[in-house]
Structures are given as C-alpha cells and as structure tokens.
Design an enzyme around this catalytic site. Structure first.
Site, PDB file in Angstrom:
ATOM      1  CD  GLU A 196      -2.861  -1.152   2.522  1.00 62.35           C
ATOM      2  OE1 GLU A 196      -2.785  -0.309   3.260  1.00 62.35           O
ATOM      3  OE2 GLU A 196      -3.783  -2.204   2.418  1.00 62.35           O
ATOM      4  CD  GLU A 301      -4.546  -7.754   1.912  1.00 62.52           C
ATOM      5  OE1 GLU A 301      -5.482  -6.883   2.515  1.00 62.52           O
ATOM      6  OE2 GLU A 301      -3.424  -7.555   2.058  1.00 62.52           O
TER       7      GLU A 301
HETATM    8  C1  XIL Z   1      -5.613  -5.994   8.577  1.00 61.09           C
HETATM    9  C2  XIL Z   1      -5.930  -7.200   9.612  1.00 61.09           C
HETATM   10  O1  XIL Z   1      -6.574  -7.961   8.925  1.00 61.09           O
HETATM   11  C3  XIL Z   1      -6.451  -6.625  10.800  1.00 61.09           C
HETATM   12  O2  XIL Z   1      -6.775  -7.726  11.816  1.00 61.09           O
HETATM   13  C4  XIL Z   1      -5.694  -5.618  11.437  1.00 61.09           C
HETATM   14  O3  XIL Z   1      -6.067  -5.128  12.622  1.00 61.09           O
HETATM   15  C5  XIL Z   1      -5.338  -4.474  10.483  1.00 61.09           C
HETATM   16  O4  XIL Z   1      -4.970  -4.839   9.241  1.00 61.09           O
HETATM   17  N1  XIL Z   1      -4.839  -4.681   3.846  1.00 61.09           N
HETATM   18  C6  XIL Z   1      -3.696  -5.076   4.320  1.00 61.09           C
HETATM   19  C7  XIL Z   1      -3.922  -6.042   5.718  1.00 61.09           C
HETATM   20  O5  XIL Z   1      -2.734  -5.200   3.518  1.00 61.09           O
HETATM   21  O6  XIL Z   1      -2.672  -5.983   6.364  1.00 61.09           O
HETATM   22  C8  XIL Z   1      -5.056  -5.434   6.809  1.00 61.09           C
HETATM   23  O7  XIL Z   1      -5.104  -6.411   7.400  1.00 61.09           O
HETATM   24  C9  XIL Z   1      -6.254  -5.168   5.473  1.00 61.09           C
HETATM   25  C10 XIL Z   1      -6.123  -4.329   4.638  1.00 61.09           C
END
Ligand code: XIL
Length: 394
Positions: A196, A301
């Site tokens: 990101e 994801e």
């Molecule tokens: C999220 C996790 O799922 C949560 O448990 C944590 O509190 C915050 O991060 N994009 C990403 C992930 O790259 O690392 C994120 O994960 C969700 C969005």
C-alpha cells in the site's frame, strides 16, 4: 376479446400462485438462515463443514455435480490461501476448514513490522513461527505479509519516534528486512515486500519511510529482500489498482523502473477487498495489464462485502448469498481466463469464515457483514460453491 380476457385472468392466477410459492420459499429460507444465525456461537459440531457441502449439493442439482467430491486442493492447480491469526489455529472448526481446503497461509498481522519488531532491539517471532509450524505440519506454503507497510498508523511507536535522517532509516530498513528474511529462510517462500505505498492519485503515500527515504525506499526494500534471500518471490501488494487509473499506472512504472535497475519485483498482489457491485471486466483488464509484464499475479486478500446500505440487524438472505456466489464465481473465472497459467500465483481469502473476517473485527458497525466463503459456523456458503464452480469451469 372475451378469450383474451380469460387468457389474461388465467395468466394472473398463475402469476399469483407463483408469487405465493416464491414468497413462502423465501420465508422458509429466511427463517432457516435466521435460526442458524441465532444459534449460540459455540453450538457447532465438527460435522458442520461436511453438512454444508451436502446442502450445497441439494441447492445445485442443476449443476449436476457433488460439491462434497471436491475441495480447493483438488480443483485448483495453484494454492488457495487464507489469512490466519495465530490464536485461532487451535479452534477445531477453523483448523478443520483450513486443512480441508487451503494450501497456503498468509497472516493477518503476525508478520507485520509491529508484530515482529515491537522495539528497536527486540524481535518477537513466536506467533509467526507457530503459523509456519502449523503450515509445515499440514503441507501448506506460507506467504509473508508484509515487510514494509506504508501506513504510519500501523507502525510501532519506536520507529515513528526514531531520530535520524536518510542514512539511519536506510540502516533500519535494511536490518529489519535482513533479520526477518534470515529468520524465515527456507520456511516462507514469498513476501509482500511493500504494501500500500501508492495513493489513488498516483503519488507516494506520506509514510515514515517516504518522509525519510523518498521514493527510493520502494527500490531499497526489494533490493534488500532479494539480497537477503534470492530464492523467494517478491511482491508489491495494494488495493484499488484493479480499477486502473493513476494508481495502477504509477505501480506499473515503479515495477518497470525496478526492472531497468536490476531489482527484482516478481509479482503483484491485488488485495481485492471488494463489493458486490464491482464490475468484473475492470478487474480483469488490470489483471491482464500486470500479467502482460510477466508478473506473478496474486489475489491476495479476497473477500466480497455485502453490507452496503444494510441495517445493523441485517442477515444474509438466500438471494444475496447467491448473488455473492455468482460474483465470486465471475471473479475467479476472470482470474483463470486472464492470467496465464504460469503466472497464476494463487488466490488468498482474508480470513476463513464470516466469523473471523477483519471487517467484522475491525469495524464494530460492520458486525453484520458476510464477506467470506464460510458462514459464522464454518459451513460452506454459496460463495464457496461459486469459487469451486469457477475452478471446475461450470
Ligand atoms: C488488517 C488485519 O486483517 C486486521 O486484523 C488488522 O487489525 C489491520 O490490518 N490491507 C492489508 C492488511 O494489507 O494488512 C490489512 O489487514 C487489511 C487491509
């Protein structure tokens, strides 16, 4: 005229009967899903996963195949992954669902900078190691998420408060990446090196790494990762680039520049935290663009939110569950058709069931969302069926 009227009357009677049938069957479907949802959370048996598949069979007689004859492992040539949290691995249904279908693990948080490196002189590998051990026992590979996350809110305080300029932060970046990759050498075969980094307007996001090192931190991170372990696959991971635009253009240009400078970026992760109304052709256009550069493509994801504009009490009904299944099927199909086989790195869902989705955990006002493939009791949803159908080419 009279015969037209009587035809109309008959059609109306038929329509009324049909509406009544649809209405009562919808009521029954709603009732059963409400009953399920109202059951106490611990009222789960280890049979749940299997019985869900049987239910799927009933629902899809038209599809003429038995869902219970398949798992992700038998249907797909590439790993289907799930992001896990260490603490849940011992929960029976979580564990059972993972072992049946999944062959790659990511971790929601246990490999992030803050978890692995909470103080300047302290690394804590225990939770991440437990995930690696679990994966090994169950013949799964591990994808590391993530070495550098360009988001100050997720960094340990010590890093944000650390004194020093470019040289000092260069040293910190290098030593974090090298320490972590040395620790996981031979155990974690791929990593999201940078996560990101780019905003929708195509500019670098304002993060500690950017403030200290400028855009060079992107290239340095990949360079240090490759030097630390030349055998692992290195990914740039982000959300929203599936819509193209400036964000995607910048990402592609950065990867191209890295290539020109001899710094390997092997793949791109499309997070795809997505929603029902997404247009699949937008996604495939941008998957194709990344694939045309020879990159491995990871849907990293994946989840499909259904909660938009719904009240807090909203329960996933049959209609919406089917819609979600169809959308997931279309996206997985799009991936299979668009990304050349050799570049299909895999698809990873962000969590296992609606019970553990980060949407529900992270945002209290979203506790009614149903974005994943298994329901709150780990029964396979239509979403799961859609995923399998895509893999079977149905
Ligand atoms: C999220 C996790 O799922 C949560 O448990 C944590 O509190 C915050 O991060 N994009 C990403 C992930 O790259 O690392 C994120 O994960 C969700 C969005």
């Amino acid at each position: 005229m009279r015969s037209t009227n009587s035809k109309l009357r008959k059609t109306n009677i038929k329509l009324a009967a049909l509406t009544f049938l649809l209405f009562t069957s919808n009521l029954m479907a709603c009732k059963s899903s409400m009953e399920e949802d109202l059951a106490p959370a611990d009222d789960v048996s280890s049979e749940a996963v299997v019985s869900a598949n049987e239910l799927g069979d009933e629902q899809a007689l038209a599809g003429s195949f038995h869902l219970k004859d398949y798992t992700f492992k038998t249907v797909f040539d590439f790993p289907i992954g799930a992001a896990v949290v260490k603490e849940r691995l011992e929960e029976p249904l979580y564990d059972k669902t993972l072992r049946k279908d999944f062959s790659r693990l990511s971790s929601e948080s246990n490999f992030k900078f803050k978890s692995l490196h909470p103080e300047e002189d302290k690394y804590t590998f225990e939770k991440a190691d437990a995930i690696v051990e679990y994966a090994k026992r169950n013949n799964m590979v591990v994808h590391g998420h993530t070495l550098v996350w360009s988001h100050d809110g997720t960094q340990p305080k010590w890093l944000l408060n650390h004194k020093g300029g470019a040289a000092e932060f260069d040293r910190l970046l290098k030593s974090h990446i090298q320490t972590v990759l040395k620790h996981f050498k031979g155990k974690v075969s791929s990593w999201d090196v940078v996560n990101e980094a780019i905003a929708d307007n195509g500019e670098f996001k304002n993060s500690i790494w950017y403030r200290k090192l400028g855009r060079e931190y992107f290239f340095k991170a990949f360079k240090y990762a490759h030097e630390a372990d030349p055998n692992i696959k290195l990914f740039y991971n982000d959300y929203g680039q599936e819509f193209g635009g400036k964000k995607m253009r910048t990402i592609m240009a950065l990867i191209e520049e890295a290539k020109q400078r001899g710094i390997p970026v092997h793949g791109m992760g499309f997070q795809l935290h997505t929603v029902l109304r997404i247009t699949v052709s937008k996604i495939t256009t941008n998957l194709a663009l990344a694939a045309s550069k020879g990159l491995l493509i990871h849907i990293s994801e994946f989840d499909v939110s259904v909660k938009k504009n719904k009240p807090k009490t909203f329960i996933l009904d049959d209609l919406l569950a089917r819609e979600q299944g169809e959308k997931i099927k279309a996206i997985v199909k799009g991936y299979l058709q668009t990304v050349p086989k050799k570049q299909q790195f895999g698809i990873t869902t962000w969590g296992v069931s609606d019970n553990d989705s980060y949407f529900n955990k992270a945002y209290p006002n979203r506790d009614h969302d149903y974005p994943l493939l298994f329901d709150k009791k780990y029964k396979a949803k239509r979403a799961y069926r859609g995923f399998i159908e895509a893999g079977l080419g149905r």
